[in-house]
Design an enzyme around this catalytic site. Structure first.
Site, PDB file in Angstrom:
ATOM      1  N   GLU A 201       0.621  -1.178   0.142  1.00 33.05           N
ATOM      2  CA  GLU A 201      -0.015  -0.201   0.021  1.00 33.05           C
ATOM      3  C   GLU A 201       0.834   1.390  -0.126  1.00 33.05           C
ATOM      4  OE1 GLU A 201      -3.271   0.932  -0.014  1.00 33.05           O
ATOM      5  OE2 GLU A 201      -3.879  -1.143  -0.498  1.00 33.05           O
TER       6      GLU A 201
ATOM      7  N   SER B  85     -56.054 -23.006  33.435  1.00 30.15           N
ATOM      8  CA  SER B  85     -56.173 -23.129  34.626  1.00 30.15           C
ATOM      9  C   SER B  85     -54.932 -22.699  35.617  1.00 30.15           C
ATOM     10  CB  SER B  85     -55.989 -24.509  35.153  1.00 30.15           C
ATOM     11  OG  SER B  85     -57.415 -25.188  34.703  1.00 30.15           O
TER      12      SER B  85
END
Length: 644
Positions: free
Chosen positions: A85, A363
């Site tokens: 780079e 229930s």
């Protein structure tokens, strides 16, 4: 025109020209960000979510980034990046004039911005402070910023910022995130081949991603390795070895971790808190209430028993595509969520049925009816009629209240009526106390969903969430005290400061002795009633089964002295689970599994026996009390005035 006049005019024009240039230059300077803040700059980083037993359960991020210091980055990665780079990084002052001139010539020939000439510092300046716009003005700004960065910071400081900031594809920002994504390891552990691959990504992360384009990634890595060889940074042997290695070996993604349902709850909490909406990018540490060991037990139990249920359904010719299960475990003392399963598979459905699905509890709602009566001075040895019951409706129809068993025992105690989940006594008791006290108690206990004030509420016809239903059982085990549920315990910032700490919120909803009597009645469900399978735990537990019409919902909600646990099983489309798939058959086995593991290694704990109560022997059929045990009696806790 005299020569002197031309000279004066030329000087004037030159002054105007350079004045304009100077003005433009200072305008650009004024418009640029302050470089001196770079020392305090902290890149967006991952926020980590931990369980209460210090296991990582999630990572939250806007940009997946794990900042690392320069000393953690291996030399071969630094060398590879600089070689491919910015070969003169350590010698230039931030701007490579030769490269810029060469690129400018190519751009002129092409008639557009084509060839880049950016140094690593220029790339960093653009990434941190500028846009990707291709313009002459942006390039000037970039150059000015670059020179300022180079003047104020060392090369290693610039490299560290670059390595942590750069985007490297597949959602990974910075080299640590990239290495975790592509290789399943830390950047400090990568080899030469992996370093070359990472170094080749900044040019075009998406194009050279080893996950999306492995062939392109291999070619790009070859170019990087070749440059390292040509510049004598590596040997021929190192080149040959690295060039033949596999491209990437990301961590395998197995079955979706069910903690994702809980993590979604954490995210929802963060979004609701002022000042915490941006924590995803702050690199914070979030400590939650979830117990990772218990969570694994919950997940395994759900998986095993739901497979069994699918097999039973298949035998009845029923499709299991919409079959689901939800589970929530809560700490009785704090309200912290210890475990949560929101569905069978988060990949298939992210909807959290434990926290957000409203279903009839059947229930499992009956304890609130009995609790309201107990608060009005009743006791578990008091009698109520279990016999056929019907009510005329406004439209002329008849509501016939039936027991699940289709049998009736006549006059019986509250204890036995609840233990055997008899319907007619529950409706009669609702009629006696009135719906309003029942709703008021249920709301105080923790149910926030709308409860309709009719007699059928006694049978659980109003829809609630599993989370609120389970939390509403906690006052029975917790000496009458309600606790609000929560998921996040504390949040710590990157400097180690606690920026959020949960506060346990408690509220008394019933007396200590009323809560103890209710707990004893719910113990009877396990010892003498519909949940005898839970007796296998052989420690102090209590709870209630729940089944809705046509077996659409199956539940068991219960608790030990320290934990409340709720399990729901049903179909998303509310179709039948199958014949006889009750709460005791479809949900209870999961509950027993989880609770057994939870308390098997724990010290023996007892439920509260407060002042004003007494443990006696009671005939569950007649309610008669005795100090002596007989073949017809059971041990029961009653209020002191009833024990006389």
């Amino acid at each position: 025109m005299p020569k002197q006049r031309w000279i004066l005019i030329s000087i004037a024009f030159a002054g105007i020209f350079f004045g304009i240039l100077s003005g433009a230059f200072f305008l650009l300077l004024h418009d640029l960000p302050q470089i001196n803040t770079l020392k305090q700059y902290k890149p967006s980083s991952v926020t980590t979510v931990f369980s209460s037993d210090k296991k990582i359960i999630a990572r939250l991020f806007n940009e997946k980034r794990y900042p690392v210091t320069i000393d953690k980055i291996p030399r071969h990665l630094i060398t590879a990046l600089i070689t491919i780079e910015d070969r003169y990084f350590f010698s230039h002052t931030g701007v490579n004039l030769k490269a810029i001139l060469r690129a400018a010539i190519q751009d002129i020939k092409a008639g557009k911005f084509k060839q880049g000439a950016s140094t690593l510092t220029q790339q960093l300046a653009k990434t941190l402070f500028l846009t990707s716009e291709k313009s002459f003005v942006r390039k000037i700004k970039e150059a000015i910023l670059t020179l300022q960065i180079e003047r104020r910071y060392t090369k290693n400081e610039i490299l560290e910022l670059y390595f942590n900031q750069i985007y490297l594809g597949s959602g990974a920002y910075g080299v640590e995130a990239a290495c975790q994504t592509y290789f399943g390891k830390s950047v400090s552990d990568i080899n030469l081949a992996q370093a070359a691959l990472i170094a080749g990504l900044p040019k075009a992360p998406s194009i050279y991603s080893p996950l999306s384009h492995p062939d392109r990634a291999r070619k790009r890595r070859h170019i990087v390795l070749r440059q390292l060889l040509l510049t004598q940074k590596i040997t021929q042997e190192e080149f040959d070895t690295a060039d033949t290695m596999e491209i990437a070996s990301p961590p395998r993604k197995g079955h979706q971790d069910q903690t994702a349902y809980f993590t979604d709850m954490v995210k929802r909490f963060l979004k609701q808190q002022i000042g915490l909406q941006t924590v995803y990018s702050k690199g914070l540490t979030i400590h939650t209430t979830l117990n990772a060991k218990l969570q694994k037990i919950c997940e395994d139990s759900v998986s095993e028993h739901m497979s069994n249920l699918q097999a039973r359904r298949a035998a009845q010719g029923l499709d299991s595509k919409t079959l689901q299960c939800a589970l929530v475990a809560l700490d009785n003392k704090s309200g912290g969520i210890l475990g949560m399963v929101g569905g069978i598979d988060y990949n298939l459905s992210s909807f959290n049925r434990a926290a957000h699905a409203r279903r009839q509890p059947g229930s499992a709602f009956k304890p609130f009816v009995y609790a309201a009566a107990i608060q009005q001075g009743e006791d578990q040895n008091h009698l109520i009629l279990d016999a056929p019951l019907s009510y005329p409706l406004k439209d002329g129809d008849i509501w016939q209240v039936n027991n699940f068993s289709k049998t009736y025992v006549g006059e019986t105690t509250y204890r036995k009526a609840l233990a055997l989940s008899k319907n007619t006594p529950a409706v009669r008791l609702m009629e006696r106390t009135g719906p309003s006290p029942v709703i008021k108690f249920a709301n105080k206990a923790g149910i926030s969903s709308l409860l309709y004030p009719n007699l059928s509420l006694a049978l659980g016809t109003s829809e609630v969430t599993l989370l609120e239903l389970t939390a509403a059982y906690i006052p029975f085990a917790n000496m009458g005290t309600r606790v609000e549920t929560f998921a996040v315990d504390k949040i710590i910032d990157t400097d180690g400061r606690i920026i959020y700490k949960a506060v346990v919120k408690k509220q008394s909803v019933m007396s200590r002795r009323d809560a103890a009597v209710m707990t004893d009645m719910l113990k009877a469900v396990v010892l003498e009633g519909t949940a005898k399978k839970a007796g296998a735990i052989q420690k102090e537990v209590a709870g209630k089964t729940g089944t809705t019409d046509n077996y659409r919902d199956a539940l068991f909600i219960g608790f030990s002295p320290d934990m409340a646990l709720g399990v729901w099983v049903g179909n998303d489309d509310s179709s039948s689970l199958g014949k006889y798939e009750t709460g005791a058959r479809a949900a209870l086995p999961i509950w027993v599994d989880v609770m057994k593991h939870r308390i098997s290694d724990s010290p023996w704990q007892y439920f509260d026996i407060p002042d004003g109560t007494k443990m006696v022997y009671m005939d569950p059929n007649t309610g008669k009390l005795s100090n002596k045990k007989t073949g017809k009696t059971v041990k029961a806790l009653v209020k002191l005035e009833d024990a006389k």
